[in-house]
Design an enzyme around this catalytic site. Structure first.
Site, PDB file in Angstrom:
ATOM      1  N   GLY A   1      12.568  -3.960   7.241  1.00 45.50           N
ATOM      2  CA  GLY A   1      11.255  -3.315   7.083  1.00 45.50           C
ATOM      3  C   GLY A   1      10.297  -3.805   8.162  1.00 45.50           C
TER       4      GLY A   1
ATOM      5  N   GLY B   1       7.012  -2.009   9.134  1.00 44.57           N
ATOM      6  CA  GLY B   1       6.002  -1.784   8.105  1.00 44.57           C
ATOM      7  C   GLY B   1       4.758  -2.631   8.312  1.00 44.57           C
ATOM      8  CD  GLN B   2      -0.474  -3.470   5.045  1.00 50.15           C
ATOM      9  OE1 GLN B   2       0.122  -3.374   3.976  1.00 50.15           O
ATOM     10  NE2 GLN B   2      -1.791  -3.621   5.106  1.00 50.15           N
TER      11      GLN B   2
ATOM     12  CG  ASP C   1      11.542  -0.129   9.601  1.00 52.35           C
ATOM     13  OD1 ASP C   1      10.706  -0.937   9.164  1.00 52.35           O
ATOM     14  OD2 ASP C   1      11.611   1.056   9.204  1.00 52.35           O
ATOM     15  CB  ILE C   2      14.985   3.204   7.612  1.00 49.60           C
ATOM     16  CG1 ILE C   2      15.952   4.370   7.476  1.00 49.60           C
ATOM     17  CG2 ILE C   2      13.606   3.544   7.059  1.00 49.60           C
ATOM     18  CD1 ILE C   2      16.217   4.760   6.049  1.00 49.60           C
TER      19      ILE C   2
ATOM     20  CG  ASP D   1      19.369   3.311   4.509  1.00 46.47           C
ATOM     21  OD1 ASP D   1      18.799   2.532   3.710  1.00 46.47           O
ATOM     22  OD2 ASP D   1      19.670   4.487   4.235  1.00 46.47           O
TER      23      ASP D   1
ATOM     24  CE1 TYR E   1       6.182  -2.199  -4.275  1.00 46.14           C
ATOM     25  CE2 TYR E   1       4.228  -2.690  -5.576  1.00 46.14           C
ATOM     26  CZ  TYR E   1       5.026  -2.925  -4.470  1.00 46.14           C
ATOM     27  OH  TYR E   1       4.654  -3.890  -3.561  1.00 46.14           O
TER      28      TYR E   1
ATOM     29  CE  LYS F   1       7.912  -5.252  -4.453  1.00 43.65           C
ATOM     30  NZ  LYS F   1       8.651  -5.796  -3.304  1.00 43.65           N
TER      31      LYS F   1
ATOM     32  CB  ILE G   1      -1.554  -6.870   2.720  1.00 47.83           C
ATOM     33  CG1 ILE G   1      -0.612  -7.638   1.768  1.00 47.83           C
ATOM     34  CG2 ILE G   1      -1.733  -7.618   4.044  1.00 47.83           C
ATOM     35  CD1 ILE G   1      -1.060  -9.024   1.380  1.00 47.83           C
TER      36      ILE G   1
HETATM   37  N1  SER Z   1      -0.150  -2.987  -2.001  1.00 41.43           N
HETATM   38  C1  SER Z   1       0.845  -2.682  -2.984  1.00 41.43           C
HETATM   39  C2  SER Z   1       0.668  -1.326  -3.517  1.00 41.43           C
HETATM   40  O1  SER Z   1      -0.454  -0.899  -3.607  1.00 41.43           O
HETATM   41  C3  SER Z   1       0.790  -3.662  -4.100  1.00 41.43           C
HETATM   42  O2  SER Z   1       1.851  -4.511  -4.012  1.00 41.43           O
HETATM   43  O3  SER Z   1       1.604  -0.696  -3.890  1.00 41.43           O
END
Ligand code: SER
Length: 315
Positions: free
Chosen positions: A8, A11-12, A34-35, A52, A142, A146, A172
């Site tokens: 990843g 990503g951010q 990354d994909i 992937d 999600y 987690k 973040i």
């Molecule tokens: N920043 C993430 C989200 O909003 C939270 O882990 O999905």
């Protein structure tokens, strides 16, 4: 010493983590995957593999060939996008993680570090100063992945001795790579719109508090956790806390620099997700075990963020 893999990586968080790891260890010690294709963030600064994380054979091959001994597994589907396609979020987040853990087990990878989230908590957890150990009843897919991911990490540690480590990140805030598909993305959008001098329609109500962290602190936290001596860790998964902010508070901080910044509030389906999460976390274990402490408060973050975005957007 083997190399460090970041999945990843475009990503951010992954993108800034790779840059920091290159600074710390040198570009020949870091492998990014990354994909996303093409992913041009690193401009030939580091070995990049298209990968992937659902392709476990390819993952194993790459880890063996590159002699990887630490994996930062950052590839994941976030909360808002996950609610649009829960089965896909389950697949990427769960199968991706078990592929990484299996690779680590079979190839003797030294350490796996992967983020959990405030989304592991649900509406029945205490809202303020949420402890590490409290009911985990998330209402998003999600969040479900987690929580299950945290348990999987624990299982691989207890059963196979794989040194997996995790931290529950808040939203973040960062200036470099845009977040993708999270409920907390509005915080970044607010700063970006201010710098572009565009009005913003915020999909979270102005008085909804959520935990946040500025990217330099997020990178510091994950590296501190990764580098902590094994004997210092009393658990696999740690709360980390930095800021607790409502949209209105972020807007007020931005207006110190952009007094005319205009924001309207039109909550959508993400409001319910935000309301199911804590306002702030208790992070005593992270502070005690590996010295966690954030550096940025709201004003310092806002100033730094706006300066960086101005450069990025040529303003
Ligand atoms: N920043 C993430 C989200 O909003 C939270 O882990 O999905």
């Amino acid at each position: 010493m083997g190399k460090i893999l970041v999945t990843g990586a475009c990503g951010q968080i992954g993108s800034e983590l790779v840059i920091k790891l290159i600074e710390l260890h040198g570009s020949d010690q870091v492998v990014a995957s990354d994909i996303k294709r093409p992913c041009e963030i690193f401009k030939n600064r580091v070995t990049f593999h298209y990968l992937d994380v659902l392709d476990s054979a390819e993952l194993k091959k790459m880890v063996a060939e590159e002699e990887i001994d630490t994996i930062f597994h950052m590839a994941a589907i976030l909360s808002a996008v996950g609610e649009k396609n829960p089965q896909w979020a389950y697949q990427v987040n769960m199968q991706g993680l078990i592929n990484v853990l299996e690779t680590a087990r079979l190839l003797g990878v030294n350490k796996v570090i992967t983020p959990s989230s405030i989304a592991a908590f649900g509406p029945d957890a205490p809202k303020d100063g949420t402890p590490d150990d409290t009911p985990l009843n998330p209402t998003t897919m999600y969040g479900v992945t987690k929580v299950a991911g945290e348990k999987l990490l624990q299982y691989y540690f207890l059963k196979y001795g794989v040194d997996g480590r995790s931290l529950r990140y808040p939203g973040i805030i960062s200036s470099e790579t845009a977040p993708g598909g999270g409920t907390t993305d509005y915080a970044v959008d607010l700063y970006v719109h201010a710098v572009l001098q565009k009005p913003y329609v915020c999909y979270i109500d102005k008085d909804t508090p959520l935990p946040f962290m500025y990217m330099p602190d997020a990178i510091k936290a994950i590296l501190q956790l990764a580098e902590a001596p094994a004997e210092a860790l009393s658990r696999r998964v740690y709360n980390v806390n930095a800021l607790s902010l409502t949209p209105a508070q972020i807007v007020a901080a931005i207006r110190k620099f952009y007094p005319n910044f205009s924001v309207e509030y039109q909550p959508d389906y993400r409001q319910q997700i935000a309301e199911s999460w804590p306002h702030s976390l208790n992070d005593d274990f992270a502070r005690r075990d590996w010295g966690w402490q954030p550096d940025f408060d709201l004003d310092r973050m806002s100033q730094d963020m706006l300066e960086k975005l101005k450069i990025r957007y040529g303003k």
